[in-house]
Design a protein around this motif. Structure first.
Motif, PDB file in Angstrom:
ATOM      1  N   GLU A 134      -7.423 -24.727  27.599  1.00  0.00           N
ATOM      2  CA  GLU A 134      -7.861 -25.148  28.930  1.00  0.00           C
ATOM      3  C   GLU A 134      -8.847 -26.313  28.848  1.00  0.00           C
ATOM      4  O   GLU A 134      -9.856 -26.364  29.542  1.00  0.00           O
ATOM      5  N   ASP A 135      -8.507 -27.255  27.991  1.00  0.00           N
ATOM      6  CA  ASP A 135      -9.317 -28.460  27.781  1.00  0.00           C
ATOM      7  C   ASP A 135      -8.859 -29.512  28.791  1.00  0.00           C
ATOM      8  O   ASP A 135      -8.028 -30.374  28.500  1.00  0.00           O
ATOM      9  N   LEU A 136      -9.419 -29.443  29.989  1.00  0.00           N
ATOM     10  CA  LEU A 136      -9.001 -30.329  31.076  1.00  0.00           C
ATOM     11  C   LEU A 136      -9.366 -31.780  30.813  1.00  0.00           C
ATOM     12  O   LEU A 136      -8.657 -32.694  31.240  1.00  0.00           O
ATOM     13  N   THR A 137     -10.463 -32.006  30.090  1.00  0.00           N
ATOM     14  CA  THR A 137     -10.888 -33.373  29.796  1.00  0.00           C
ATOM     15  C   THR A 137      -9.832 -34.111  28.983  1.00  0.00           C
ATOM     16  O   THR A 137      -9.438 -35.241  29.301  1.00  0.00           O
ATOM     17  N   THR A 138      -9.336 -33.458  27.929  1.00  0.00           N
ATOM     18  CA  THR A 138      -8.308 -34.068  27.086  1.00  0.00           C
ATOM     19  C   THR A 138      -7.005 -34.238  27.854  1.00  0.00           C
ATOM     20  O   THR A 138      -6.332 -35.278  27.739  1.00  0.00           O
ATOM     21  N   GLN A 139      -6.651 -33.249  28.662  1.00  0.00           N
ATOM     22  CA  GLN A 139      -5.411 -33.352  29.433  1.00  0.00           C
ATOM     23  C   GLN A 139      -5.465 -34.536  30.401  1.00  0.00           C
ATOM     24  O   GLN A 139      -4.474 -35.256  30.577  1.00  0.00           O
ATOM     25  N   GLN A 140      -6.614 -34.749  31.029  1.00  0.00           N
ATOM     26  CA  GLN A 140      -6.757 -35.878  31.940  1.00  0.00           C
ATOM     27  C   GLN A 140      -6.653 -37.210  31.205  1.00  0.00           C
ATOM     28  O   GLN A 140      -6.093 -38.184  31.713  1.00  0.00           O
ATOM     29  N   HIS A 194      -4.876 -37.712  28.508  1.00  0.00           N
ATOM     30  CA  HIS A 194      -3.454 -37.871  28.214  1.00  0.00           C
ATOM     31  C   HIS A 194      -2.700 -38.391  29.441  1.00  0.00           C
ATOM     32  O   HIS A 194      -1.885 -39.314  29.342  1.00  0.00           O
ATOM     33  N   LEU A 195      -2.984 -37.772  30.588  1.00  0.00           N
ATOM     34  CA  LEU A 195      -2.278 -38.159  31.811  1.00  0.00           C
ATOM     35  C   LEU A 195      -2.605 -39.594  32.208  1.00  0.00           C
ATOM     36  O   LEU A 195      -1.736 -40.338  32.675  1.00  0.00           O
ATOM     37  N   LYS A 196      -3.844 -39.995  32.005  1.00  0.00           N
ATOM     38  CA  LYS A 196      -4.238 -41.373  32.308  1.00  0.00           C
ATOM     39  C   LYS A 196      -3.531 -42.347  31.364  1.00  0.00           C
ATOM     40  O   LYS A 196      -3.104 -43.436  31.768  1.00  0.00           O
ATOM     41  N   PHE A 197      -3.376 -41.931  30.104  1.00  0.00           N
ATOM     42  CA  PHE A 197      -2.747 -42.786  29.092  1.00  0.00           C
ATOM     43  C   PHE A 197      -1.294 -43.086  29.443  1.00  0.00           C
ATOM     44  O   PHE A 197      -0.770 -44.154  29.123  1.00  0.00           O
ATOM     45  N   ILE A 198      -0.645 -42.132  30.108  1.00  0.00           N
ATOM     46  CA  ILE A 198       0.768 -42.319  30.476  1.00  0.00           C
ATOM     47  C   ILE A 198       0.908 -42.503  31.991  1.00  0.00           C
ATOM     48  O   ILE A 198       1.923 -42.125  32.584  1.00  0.00           O
ATOM     49  N   SER A 199      -0.096 -43.088  32.606  1.00  0.00           N
ATOM     50  CA  SER A 199      -0.097 -43.274  34.066  1.00  0.00           C
ATOM     51  C   SER A 199       1.053 -44.156  34.542  1.00  0.00           C
ATOM     52  O   SER A 199       1.449 -44.107  35.708  1.00  0.00           O
ATOM     53  N   GLN A 259       4.561 -37.825  32.906  1.00  0.00           N
ATOM     54  CA  GLN A 259       3.404 -37.103  33.450  1.00  0.00           C
ATOM     55  C   GLN A 259       3.840 -35.762  34.038  1.00  0.00           C
ATOM     56  O   GLN A 259       3.189 -34.740  33.819  1.00  0.00           O
ATOM     57  N   GLN A 260       4.956 -35.776  34.761  1.00  0.00           N
ATOM     58  CA  GLN A 260       5.454 -34.544  35.377  1.00  0.00           C
ATOM     59  C   GLN A 260       5.839 -33.522  34.308  1.00  0.00           C
ATOM     60  O   GLN A 260       5.539 -32.329  34.436  1.00  0.00           O
ATOM     61  N   ILE A 261       6.524 -33.979  33.261  1.00  0.00           N
ATOM     62  CA  ILE A 261       6.896 -33.085  32.158  1.00  0.00           C
ATOM     63  C   ILE A 261       5.644 -32.518  31.506  1.00  0.00           C
ATOM     64  O   ILE A 261       5.553 -31.307  31.231  1.00  0.00           O
ATOM     65  N   TYR A 262       4.668 -33.377  31.251  1.00  0.00           N
ATOM     66  CA  TYR A 262       3.412 -32.963  30.609  1.00  0.00           C
ATOM     67  C   TYR A 262       2.718 -31.884  31.443  1.00  0.00           C
ATOM     68  O   TYR A 262       2.280 -30.857  30.907  1.00  0.00           O
ATOM     69  N   GLN A 263       2.623 -32.105  32.752  1.00  0.00           N
ATOM     70  CA  GLN A 263       1.925 -31.159  33.612  1.00  0.00           C
ATOM     71  C   GLN A 263       2.667 -29.836  33.733  1.00  0.00           C
ATOM     72  O   GLN A 263       2.058 -28.760  33.708  1.00  0.00           O
ATOM     73  N   LEU A 264       3.987 -29.900  33.832  1.00  0.00           N
ATOM     74  CA  LEU A 264       4.779 -28.674  33.954  1.00  0.00           C
ATOM     75  C   LEU A 264       4.671 -27.830  32.692  1.00  0.00           C
ATOM     76  O   LEU A 264       4.431 -26.612  32.758  1.00  0.00           O
ATOM     77  N   LEU A 265       4.821 -28.453  31.543  1.00  0.00           N
ATOM     78  CA  LEU A 265       4.741 -27.708  30.291  1.00  0.00           C
ATOM     79  C   LEU A 265       3.328 -27.186  30.041  1.00  0.00           C
ATOM     80  O   LEU A 265       3.147 -26.065  29.549  1.00  0.00           O
ATOM     81  N   SER A 266       2.335 -27.974  30.386  1.00  0.00           N
ATOM     82  CA  SER A 266       0.945 -27.534  30.232  1.00  0.00           C
ATOM     83  C   SER A 266       0.674 -26.304  31.101  1.00  0.00           C
ATOM     84  O   SER A 266      -0.002 -25.359  30.675  1.00  0.00           O
ATOM     85  N   HIS A 267       1.234 -26.307  32.320  1.00  0.00           N
ATOM     86  CA  HIS A 267       1.076 -25.164  33.209  1.00  0.00           C
ATOM     87  C   HIS A 267       1.720 -23.910  32.624  1.00  0.00           C
ATOM     88  O   HIS A 267       1.141 -22.816  32.677  1.00  0.00           O
TER      89      HIS A 267
END
Length: 253
Positions: free
Chosen positions: A220-226, A228-233, A239-247
């Motif tokens: 649950e490291d939200l800082t790192t996840q954010q 990552h998401l910014k890096f692939i903005s 981004q959608q795949i990343y968020q779905l799998l993370s969930h």
């Protein structure tokens, strides 16, 4: 057994070779493309045909090794007097597609097969189904001669195995490709992450996947996840795949 193989692709090639090595006789190859039928028939030293009406009708086993979409058409056109066991080797096709025959079943290997790569069937747990107990036992005995891990399962169980295979094989492979492209865009080699791919695959050979889950989502490291998401903005699909799998990972914590 005398065996007729319908198909000339990856599965047909590997099955033909495996049956021959065990002393079974491949008596005919069918393919809708004559050149393909001839090529496999030459390798297996047997006759070939591109006409279903010319199939031998006195074989012990008929193995349908064509694409899932082609199975119903092939079945519908096959000669009706066949008395041997007719099987397909599809994971997603119901056994009932073969119900016009008296004896039928399924022998499905949950494995990706390629002509140019040898395969050891002994380590593959074949999924076997028959339209009655006798045929199921005949097919199970047959597959266990080259795959001791073969099991009996029904069409629903086989579909679950097929879907699971797609998830761990096809879906994971496209994730590898997405990672490859991300590294390439940043002038980095895919070789850098091959060791971690192997490490993960080795872990799940003996353990339940979630018990060896690592990474920012399980922590649950939200800082790192954010980050990552910014890096692939610029890649909304990724981004959608990343968020779905993370969930999916986080909710299993």
């Amino acid at each position: 057994m005398n065996i007729v193989i319908l198909g000339s692709g990856n599965a047909a090639t590997h099955f033909g070779q495996a049956f021959q090595q065990l002393g079974h006789q491949i008596v005919q190859i069918y393919s809708k493309t004559k050149a393909n039928a001839n090529a496999l028939a030459f390798a297996l030293q047997c006759p070939a045909t591109d006409q279903l009406s010319q199939l031998q009708i006195d074989a012990d086993l008929y193995l349908i090794a064509v694409s899932d979409q082609a199975i119903p058409t092939v079945v519908e056109t096959m000669p009706k007097p066949i008395k041997g066991i007719v099987v397909h080797c599809s994971g997603a096709t119901d056994i009932d597609v073969l119900k016009q025959f008296n004896n039928y079943g399924v022998i499905y290997p949950p494995q990706s097969l390629s002509k140019n790569k040898s395969v050891d069937f002994s380590g593959i747990p074949f999924c076997v189904e028959g339209n009655n107990e006798d045929n199921a036992e005949i097919l199970l005995h047959l597959t266990r001669t080259f795959s001791p891990r073969s099991i009996l399962c029904n069409s629903q169980q086989r579909l679950a195995i097929h879907l699971s295979s797609v998830m761990v094989n096809n879906f994971s492979n496209i994730l590898y490709q997405l990672a490859y492209e991300l590294l390439e865009e940043n002038n980095l080699s895919f070789d850098l992450i091959r060791p971690i791919i192997l490490e993960t695959a080795e872990k799940v050979q003996k353990q339940v996947p979630i018990t060896v889950q690592t990474g920012p989502a399980i922590r649950e490291d939200l800082t790192t996840q954010q980050k990552h998401l910014k890096f692939i903005s610029n890649k909304p699909d990724l981004q959608q795949i990343y968020q779905l799998l993370s969930h999916e990972i986080t909710k299993r914590k």
